[in-house]
Scaffold this motif. Sequence first.
Motif, short mmCIF file in Angstrom:
data_model
loop_
_atom_site.label_atom_id
_atom_site.label_comp_id
_atom_site.label_asym_id
_atom_site.label_seq_id
_atom_site.Cartn_x
_atom_site.Cartn_y
_atom_site.Cartn_z
N MET A 1 0.81 -1.22 0.00
CA MET A 1 0.00 0.00 0.00
C MET A 1 0.85 1.26 0.00
N ASP A 2 1.90 1.30 0.83
CA ASP A 2 2.71 2.51 0.90
C ASP A 2 3.40 2.82 -0.42
N MET A 3 3.91 1.79 -1.11
CA MET A 3 4.58 2.01 -2.38
C MET A 3 3.61 2.48 -3.46
N LEU A 4 2.44 1.88 -3.50
CA LEU A 4 1.46 2.28 -4.50
C LEU A 4 0.97 3.70 -4.26
N ALA A 5 0.78 4.06 -3.00
CA ALA A 5 0.34 5.42 -2.67
C ALA A 5 1.44 6.42 -3.00
N PHE A 6 2.65 6.11 -2.62
CA PHE A 6 3.78 7.01 -2.85
C PHE A 6 4.04 7.22 -4.35
N SER A 7 4.02 6.14 -5.10
CA SER A 7 4.34 6.21 -6.53
C SER A 7 3.16 6.68 -7.38
N GLY A 8 1.94 6.59 -6.82
CA GLY A 8 0.75 6.96 -7.59
C GLY A 8 0.37 5.91 -8.61
N CYS A 9 0.83 4.69 -8.44
CA CYS A 9 0.57 3.61 -9.39
C CYS A 9 -0.69 2.85 -8.97
N SER A 10 -1.70 2.89 -9.81
CA SER A 10 -2.98 2.25 -9.46
C SER A 10 -3.50 1.36 -10.59
N HIS A 11 -2.61 0.93 -11.50
CA HIS A 11 -3.04 0.07 -12.59
C HIS A 11 -3.64 -1.22 -12.03
N GLY A 12 -4.85 -1.55 -12.49
CA GLY A 12 -5.51 -2.76 -12.03
C GLY A 12 -6.30 -2.58 -10.75
N CYS A 13 -6.24 -1.41 -10.13
CA CYS A 13 -6.98 -1.17 -8.89
C CYS A 13 -8.40 -0.69 -9.20
N SER A 14 -9.31 -0.94 -8.27
CA SER A 14 -10.68 -0.44 -8.41
C SER A 14 -10.71 1.06 -8.12
N GLU A 15 -11.85 1.69 -8.39
CA GLU A 15 -11.98 3.13 -8.11
C GLU A 15 -11.84 3.39 -6.61
N GLU B 1 5.27 14.62 -4.22
CA GLU B 1 4.49 14.51 -5.46
C GLU B 1 3.07 14.05 -5.14
N LYS B 2 2.08 14.87 -5.50
CA LYS B 2 0.69 14.56 -5.15
C LYS B 2 -0.15 14.19 -6.39
N GLU B 3 -0.14 15.05 -7.41
CA GLU B 3 -0.91 14.77 -8.63
C GLU B 3 -0.06 13.92 -9.56
N ILE B 4 -0.48 12.67 -9.75
CA ILE B 4 0.33 11.72 -10.51
C ILE B 4 -0.54 11.05 -11.58
N ASP B 5 0.00 10.97 -12.78
CA ASP B 5 -0.66 10.26 -13.88
C ASP B 5 -0.20 8.80 -13.82
N SER B 6 -1.05 7.95 -13.28
CA SER B 6 -0.66 6.55 -13.03
C SER B 6 -0.29 5.83 -14.32
N GLU B 7 -1.07 6.00 -15.36
CA GLU B 7 -0.81 5.26 -16.60
C GLU B 7 0.49 5.70 -17.26
N LYS B 8 0.78 6.99 -17.19
CA LYS B 8 2.03 7.48 -17.78
C LYS B 8 3.23 6.91 -17.02
N LYS B 9 3.12 6.88 -15.70
CA LYS B 9 4.22 6.32 -14.91
C LYS B 9 4.43 4.85 -15.24
N ARG B 10 3.33 4.13 -15.43
CA ARG B 10 3.44 2.71 -15.76
C ARG B 10 4.15 2.52 -17.10
N LEU B 11 3.74 3.31 -18.12
CA LEU B 11 4.35 3.18 -19.44
C LEU B 11 5.82 3.59 -19.43
N ASP B 12 6.20 4.44 -18.49
CA ASP B 12 7.60 4.83 -18.36
C ASP B 12 8.41 3.83 -17.54
N GLY B 13 7.75 2.78 -17.07
CA GLY B 13 8.45 1.75 -16.30
C GLY B 13 8.74 2.15 -14.88
N LEU B 14 7.94 3.07 -14.33
CA LEU B 14 8.19 3.61 -12.99
C LEU B 14 7.23 3.06 -11.93
#
Length: 514
Positions: A275-289, A307-320
């Motif tokens: 949970m802490d890593m997903l919240a910190f990184s803003g990565c929510s791919h596959g998560c429910s609303e 960092e607060k406003e994060i584009d989850s899909e962009k981070k994922r495509l960048d491998g982050l």
Amino acid sequence: MAKSLAGGGRRRAGLRAWVVRVGSSIVIWTAVMHLMPILGPASWQPRLPKTWPSAACLDRRDPLRPNSTSMDAAAAALGEDGGAHLSPPALLPRRLYKSNGYLRVTCNGGLNQMRAAICDMVTVARYLNLTLVVPELDKTSFWADPSDFGDIFDVDHFINSLRDEVKIVRALPQKIKRKGNREPLSMQPISWSSEKYYLRQILPLIRRHKVMHFNRSDARLANNGIPMRLQKLRCRVNYEALRFTPQIEELGSKLVALLLQRSSSFVVLHLRYEMDMLAFSGCSHGCSERETEELTQMRYAYPWWKEKEIDSEKKRLDGLCPLTPEETALVLKALGFNSDTLIYIASGEIYGGEARMASLRAEFPKIVRKEMLLSEEELRPFRNHSTQMAALDYLVSIASDVFIPTYDGNMAKVVEGHRRYTGFRKTILLDRRKIVELLDLLQDEELSWDEFTESMRELHKDRMGQPTRRKVLLGRPKEEDYFYSNPQECLAIAQRRFPHENSNANNKMRDFDI
């Protein structure tokens, strides 16, 4: 009269003989004491009677890998005899120097971020001729772990194993505390600084104030451009001085022994889907609303996560982003791991629990965690101490046949470097940016399974922890390779210490099926 003189002469002769014997004994004893450190313990220890147990009964090889020659090197790097604590080592001669002042350090972050910081701060203290106070650990971060340094690391070993380099004390002396009624100067050193910054900016402050407190210590020493002797000291602290407590070492040994009872080899998967890593990184791919909202609220609740406003899909495509359990299952299968592979999960609680692990467990039913291998009674002392639990995972990760991190956080990097140091042991460094691209092509049926498998193996054939040079990016230290993930300055030393392990250092990828 003559008899009296004769008697007196005999007494004087006897006294002279006694003085000579005593003097000779003192000289011989002094010589022996001076020769002992040179000749080593084997030269003066008594021989065992032939009727004593055989050498096999006294085998002092690494307890983390019973009957395993492949782990002898790791044992040496984890501490004398892999932390077996069978006998105290001889004390090193103390380095004598005039101390320029005291350095107090408060480490921040999780276990491995603090571990690297301790290595850096010992190095700074040595370079500036300071007296280091045993570091204080983070108790206010997300994990809220109340553990002190001595709850995780062997304090006596830490102090004594570095006494030939730097003086380390458990606490500030009372006379120093009494001299100043105010708090010591407290500051954060500039991140990624060279040794010259500490010499020119920090040393004058310490000389003036006598006590300096670094209230943050993460990444405060540069990866590159540091003198070789200081780089080697960073390694020495990391791989020799920082030994876990006997309780942690013993339980780590038991974990590995239990794994080896189930299989002759095992993989450690550092599944950083917490949970802490997903919240910190803003990565929510596959998560429910609902889950995405929960992670967002958590990110805003911690002010030090900038960092607060994060584009989850962009981070994922960048491998982050860390790979999800579902993505990880496909990756492992494509790399050639079969369903019989014993996999140890090195992480905290997976976000979404067992439901989220279902697809990974379906492909790899032999997934275990420390909570499945150890009893509640054994784990009770470690409960609510996330750093101590992470130490157990660290020991198992070092001992594993293959280590696979799904995210390049601090543990992934520090374990990778430790495995390089102990013989370039197989660590699969996943190229997440390319993996995500291939996964999306597979999902869209633009790539067959065979094509996906071939691409994955080709992509990672040279990402097995083989010898390589650190990538240096001037002015961009966050983007270059981390010193502790590839301590190249120390690997020539490691090769001399562990020739058996390093004989295969240049081998290319072996068969994935283990």
